[in-house]
Design a protein around this motif. Structure first.
Motif, PDB file in Angstrom:
ATOM      1  N   ALA A  90       7.563  19.852   0.579  1.00  0.00           N
ATOM      2  CA  ALA A  90       7.516  21.221   0.069  1.00  0.00           C
ATOM      3  C   ALA A  90       6.354  21.990   0.682  1.00  0.00           C
ATOM      4  O   ALA A  90       6.427  23.210   0.884  1.00  0.00           O
ATOM      5  CB  ALA A  90       7.403  21.217  -1.448  1.00  0.00           C
ATOM      6  N   GLU A  93       7.727  23.331   4.060  1.00  0.00           N
ATOM      7  CA  GLU A  93       9.136  23.728   4.000  1.00  0.00           C
ATOM      8  C   GLU A  93       9.505  24.803   5.008  1.00  0.00           C
ATOM      9  O   GLU A  93      10.589  24.771   5.590  1.00  0.00           O
ATOM     10  CB  GLU A  93       9.459  24.199   2.587  1.00  0.00           C
ATOM     11  CG  GLU A  93      10.934  24.475   2.384  1.00  0.00           C
ATOM     12  CD  GLU A  93      11.266  24.698   0.913  1.00  0.00           C
ATOM     13  OE1 GLU A  93      12.463  24.763   0.612  1.00  0.00           O
ATOM     14  OE2 GLU A  93      10.330  24.817   0.102  1.00  0.00           O
ATOM     15  N   ASP A  94       8.618  25.762   5.254  1.00  0.00           N
ATOM     16  CA  ASP A  94       8.964  26.873   6.136  1.00  0.00           C
ATOM     17  C   ASP A  94       9.012  26.462   7.601  1.00  0.00           C
ATOM     18  O   ASP A  94       9.497  27.228   8.440  1.00  0.00           O
ATOM     19  CB  ASP A  94       7.972  28.023   5.955  1.00  0.00           C
ATOM     20  CG  ASP A  94       6.561  27.659   6.378  1.00  0.00           C
ATOM     21  OD1 ASP A  94       6.167  26.490   6.182  1.00  0.00           O
ATOM     22  OD2 ASP A  94       5.850  28.532   6.903  1.00  0.00           O
ATOM     23  N   LYS A 101      15.036  18.484   6.277  1.00  0.00           N
ATOM     24  CA  LYS A 101      14.762  18.357   4.849  1.00  0.00           C
ATOM     25  C   LYS A 101      15.814  17.484   4.161  1.00  0.00           C
ATOM     26  O   LYS A 101      15.484  16.675   3.276  1.00  0.00           O
ATOM     27  CB  LYS A 101      14.706  19.748   4.205  1.00  0.00           C
ATOM     28  CG  LYS A 101      13.444  20.519   4.571  1.00  0.00           C
ATOM     29  CD  LYS A 101      13.342  21.859   3.869  1.00  0.00           C
ATOM     30  CE  LYS A 101      14.136  22.923   4.580  1.00  0.00           C
ATOM     31  NZ  LYS A 101      13.836  24.284   4.072  1.00  0.00           N
TER      32      LYS A 101
END
Length: 460
Positions: A90, A93-94, A101
């Motif tokens: 997390a 995440e970007d 993921k």
């Protein structure tokens, strides 16, 4: 997704255009100044995790030119900056693809080891010169499936403004003028971890537009690529041969392929070596156009340029090709390659969403491609099923050449998330080593790739 405002605006305005937009003189002046000669952002990023481009890789002192296909790892002493797992993803995440993921969530042993970023791309002068010419004169016809204007052997669209232009940069990518792989191998690992060799073959490729002696522009209907496979295994395929001709014109000509079957001693046209036909070396994992993340005509999809963003991708994968550290017994683990063997780095990538055209057929109704800004054929893809779930994840395993400028982007892995199996295609000669570059003077002539050459060379 957090994209630069200019890039996102450009994508929204132009993603659905029917023809490529011409560059302005001001845009062209960026090439070689704020942009690299092939159109990547020259500067590093704000926090220094992506460095400035400073000319690409140079061979390390330990490289022996007498053994050109043994390329030592210049980054062997580096340690991962950090590792990404399901527990901490997390935080990153970007910078992770949807497919990465999903694999982190699905496979408890999967992780992504992130190393310092090195921009190792390097192009010969004639490719850079041709790219500058293309910036002013290369275009796409209205159907986006044909080159128009005046195009030369280089990056056709160094400042891409549509998804189709990014995909054409991948199609026209520069690795080398010609290759020879005496021992290419495809290996399937099923859900139980059982390893099966699904294909072994010698492999030749020639890209006529990339001939360093060439000065004339690319003709609209000429051959883009010649390829030939001589199968040596498994036993049921040994002796078979295949040649493929990919045309620059994807609309009226496209791909033609012929195969030689030793049991019948005849050559036949093979129109199914394309699109979503199961890969002949995939063991049921992957399609023909999963090869090298995407390989073939673009006519079944509409391509939307989402923008450029920073992402973690496999890069500079020298260790993966080191027989001592990552030989066959070490590299193949259940569900995915051994994370100890795969190097990931942070790079800027072009993100392109592909949506199946109305009335067109393909096993993947949607795909998302991530293409490196420095090398248009290095990247990943998330391939979706009819239910909108990620079906397969593909990744390239790139390394640069030392004996000449250029890159090996031909090796790749396809993960099937529905059953936990995967297949890797790689250059794995006995005793180790990497793909061989063919000197221009020794490149195979077009006649070597003709269907008649298969029957002459055929054996029982």
């Amino acid at each position: 997704m957090n994209f630069p405002t200019r890039t996102l605006t450009l994508a929204i305005a132009l993603a659905s255009g029917a023809a490529s937009a011409a560059l302005t003189p001001e845009e062209i002046k960026q090439l070689g100044t704020t942009l690299t000669p092939w159109g990547a952002t020259k500067a590093g990023n704000a926090d220094g995790t992506i460095p400035e481009y400073k000319g690409g890789i140079e061979p390390p002192a330990s490289y022996d030119p007498k053994k050109p296909n043994f390329r030592p790892d210049p980054f062997a002493n580096e340690k991962p900056l950090f590792s990404i797992s399901a527990e901490n993803m997390a935080k990153f995440e970007d910078k992770l693809s949807a497919g990465a993921k999903e694999m982190l969530k699905k496979y408890p042993g999967y992780r992504i080891d992130v190393y310092p970023t090195h921009r190792t791309a390097k192009y010969p002068k004639y490719v850079l010169d041709n790219t500058l010419k293309n910036a002013a004169s290369c275009k796409l016809a209205d159907n986006l499936l044909q080159l128009s204007g005046t195009c030369f052997g280089g990056v056709p669209f160094p400042i891409p403004k549509t998804g189709s232009e990014v995909m054409w940069n991948r199609t026209m990518k520069y690795d080398q003028f010609a290759y020879y792989s005496p021992s290419q191998t495809s290996t399937l690992v099923d859900r139980s971890g059982r390893r099966v060799e699904t294909g072994a073959f010698a492999y030749w490729q020639t890209f006529p537009a990339m001939n360093p002696a060439r000065t004339e522009p690319i003709k609209a209907d000429e051959m883009l690529e010649y390829g030939r496979i001589d199968w040596t295994g498994p036993a049921r395929k040994a002796g078979e041969k295949l040649v493929m001709h990919d045309s620059v014109d994807m609309l009226n000509v496209g791909r033609r392929a012929w195969s030689y079957l030793p049991g019948q001693r005849r050559v036949k046209l093979s129109p199914d070596v394309a699109y979503d036909t199961p890969s002949p070396a995939g063991g049921g994992v992957g399609t023909v156009d999963d090869t090298q993340v995407f390989y073939g005509a673009q006519d079944r999809y509409d391509y939307k340029l989402v923008g450029k963003k920073e992402m973690f991708i496999p890069y500079n994968t020298f260790r993966l090709h080191d027989e001592k550290q990552c030989g066959t017994d070490q590299v193949f683990t259940p569900n995915h390659l051994n994370p100890d063997c795969v190097r990931w780095e942070l790079h800027r990538v072009w993100v392109v969403e592909a949506t199946l055209k109305p009335g067109a057929r393909h096993v993947y109704p949607k795909r998302t491609f991530y293409w490196d800004e420095d090398i248009p054929a290095v990247g990943m893809a998330d391939n979706y099923d009819d239910a909108g779930k990620i079906y397969r994840v593909t990744q390239t395993h790139y390394y640069p050449f030392y004996e000449t400028t250029g890159h090996n982007t031909h090796e790749f892995v396809v993960h099937d998330l529905t059953n936990g199996s995967y297949v890797r295609q790689a250059y794995t000669p006995a005793g180790g080593g990497m793909m061989e570059v063919t000197p221009a003077a020794e490149a195979k002539p077009a006649s070597f790739y003709e269907s008649s050459a298969l029957s002459r060379a055929g054996v029982r």
